[in-house]
Design a protein around this motif. Structure first.
Motif, PDB file in Angstrom:
ATOM      1  N   GLN A  20      33.870  36.198  41.671  1.00  0.00           N
ATOM      2  CA  GLN A  20      34.795  37.400  41.142  1.00  0.00           C
ATOM      3  C   GLN A  20      34.410  38.815  41.770  1.00  0.00           C
ATOM      4  OE1 GLN A  20      33.739  37.276  36.758  1.00  0.00           O
ATOM      5  NE2 GLN A  20      35.747  36.488  36.344  1.00  0.00           N
ATOM      6  N   THR A  24      37.011  40.437  43.943  1.00  0.00           N
ATOM      7  CA  THR A  24      37.582  41.789  43.730  1.00  0.00           C
ATOM      8  C   THR A  24      37.506  42.739  45.017  1.00  0.00           C
ATOM      9  OG1 THR A  24      36.776  41.744  41.396  1.00  0.00           O
ATOM     10  CG2 THR A  24      36.982  43.895  42.324  1.00  0.00           C
ATOM     11  N   SER A 184      35.252  40.298  33.070  1.00  0.00           N
ATOM     12  CA  SER A 184      35.356  40.665  34.459  1.00  0.00           C
ATOM     13  C   SER A 184      36.776  40.569  34.895  1.00  0.00           C
ATOM     14  CB  SER A 184      34.330  40.083  35.175  1.00  0.00           C
ATOM     15  OG  SER A 184      32.891  40.394  34.807  1.00  0.00           O
ATOM     16  N   PHE A 185      37.321  39.394  34.558  1.00  0.00           N
ATOM     17  CA  PHE A 185      38.446  38.871  34.921  1.00  0.00           C
ATOM     18  C   PHE A 185      39.655  39.915  34.232  1.00  0.00           C
ATOM     19  CE2 PHE A 185      42.611  36.663  33.858  1.00  0.00           C
ATOM     20  CZ  PHE A 185      43.040  36.404  35.221  1.00  0.00           C
TER      21      PHE A 185
END
Length: 216
Positions: A20, A24, A184-185
């Motif tokens: 992740q 990002t 977080s997504f």
């Protein structure tokens, strides 16, 4: 057997958290245009080419027609020309194409609003929240790594503090890890959304291109 499956799922979650952070970073620096639909990618290519032609030849009819088709007949041609002549497409052009359906115009570029939901409409943001949101993704990744490590550590050294006793339960740790992954997504999606709106706010306010506040 179940405990091995739980630890395998924890390992996948820990790996996913690292991915992740990478994703990002990639979306910010490289893959911004990959979040466009195929139709918008075609519009981006067409509008960018016609904008450059318009600035070089002072013949804007083709560009005006393309803007009218892509963004609507009421869209400010000067703003469109600024957006599609930038060397960095991610600065204005991509956010504009991605969020154009949510923009609402009141006859003044300083009064452009964005419709988040049918019942929720606000001004375009003036503060760039990217640093805070990306930091939250990184912090969540760190927490996932910590939880993953604790799931192994507590096998031989159980936590005795009552308020941390849940760390001794791999299933609970696994659920927390995936909760953090989901958070977080959602933060990453919010970051892309809010940064698009911030860039559009800068575009419509006609602020100087290339100032530090516009850095990706």
């Amino acid at each position: 057997m179940l405990i091995y499956i739980v630890f395998l799922i924890i390992f996948v979650g820990v790996t996913g958290a690292l991915y992740q952070v990478y994703e990002t970073h990639y979306n910010i620096n490289v893959g911004n245009d990959k979040k466009l639909s195929n139709a918008n990618k075609s519009r981006l290519k067409e509008l960018s080419a016609k904008a450059i032609t318009a600035t070089q030849t002072n013949a804007s009819s083709a560009f005006d027609h393309a803007v009218s088709n892509a963004l609507g007949p009421e869209f400010d041609r000067g703003v469109a020309l600024t957006a599609f002549t930038q060397a960095e497409e991610g600065s204005y052009a991509i956010p504009l194409l991605r969020r154009k359906a949510q923009l609402r115009f009141n006859g003044d570029n300083d009064a452009v609003t964005v419709r988040h939901l049918p019942f929720w409409q606000t001004q375009l943001p003036r503060i760039n929240s990217r640093a805070v949101l990306v930091a939250l993704v990184i912090v969540n990744c760190f927490l996932v790594q910590l939880l993953g490590a604790m799931s192994i550590y507590t096998l031989n050294y159980p936590v005795s503090l009552p308020w941390l006793a849940w760390l001794n339960e791999p299933l609970v740790v696994m659920l927390l890890i995936y909760a953090l992954l989901f958070i977080s997504f959602m933060i990453a999606k919010l970051d892309r959304y809010m940064h698009d709106l911030y860039q559009l706010g800068a575009l419509f306010r006609h602020e100087a291109v290339g100032e530090p506040e516009f850095n990706q």
